[in-house]
Design a protein around this motif. Structure first.
Motif: not given
Length: 198
Positions: A101-112
């Motif tokens: 879950n945290w990897r997905a959150i970091l991956g989505l935030m990295l999309q910024f």
């Protein structure tokens, strides 16, 4: 020819949407997690934190569909997560301790960051060449003066040179834009694959 133009318009739109969604994910998770953790002592933040952490599946589904529609890169479907049993505190704890879950959150935030690069590249690869292509028209209409590397669009010869430069830039930019879109699509596929492994 129409298909090629449609593909490049799709790539341009994909790059702009990548910026918009990346900005949204960054703000959503930054504000949601910070607010949920800081308000958890009042018990108001616990449900907020739970639903913010639980939203990764929905956002990854959105990314998967968007990637498929705009890039034709197939991304595997996400299996639906079952609702955990137990009290709200136990469910929040399970979501909070879930590494995927945290990897997905970091991956989505990295999309910024990816979105910022996408916005810059969309401007350089698609908008700038079109403006350069229109430089003779802008010169004849005396609408605005274009300046490139200190050279101003003040004569017809320079405007024709800018038009030629725009045609070359459009051809190179379309190729680079297509490569960037494929890289972002592969990034999304890897993000979804990592999350589905849980």
């Amino acid at each position: 020819m129409n298909q090629i133009i449609r593909k490049h318009v799709r790539n341009f739109c994909f790059l702009l949407i990548t910026f918009a969604t990346g900005l949204f994910y960054f703000c959503f998770y930054l504000v949601g997690i910070t607010f949920g953790v800081s308000m958890s002592f009042t018990l108001v933040g616990i449900p907020i934190l739970y639903y913010v952490l639980r939203s990764t599946e929905t956002f990854l589904q959105h990314e998967r569909i968007r990637t498929k529609v705009y890039t034709d890169i197939s991304v595997r479907t996400l299996p639906t997560r079952s609702q955990e049993e137990g009290s709200l505190w136990e469910r929040v704890k399970a979501e909070f301790l879930d590494e995927h879950n945290w990897r997905a959150i970091l991956g989505l935030m990295l999309q910024f960051g990816i979105g910022m690069i996408s916005l810059i590249c969309a401007t350089l690869f698609y908008l700038t060449p079109i403006i350069l292509l229109l430089s003779p028209v802008l010169y004849l209409l005396d609408v605005s003066s274009i300046s490139l590397f200190g050279i101003e669009n003040k004569t017809l010869n320079i405007s024709l040179f800018f038009m030629l430069l725009g045609a070359v830039s459009l051809w190179i930019g379309a190729y680079l834009g297509n490569s960037l879109v494929k890289m972002i699509g592969r990034y999304t596929r890897r993000l979804v694959k990592d999350f589905a492994r849980r």
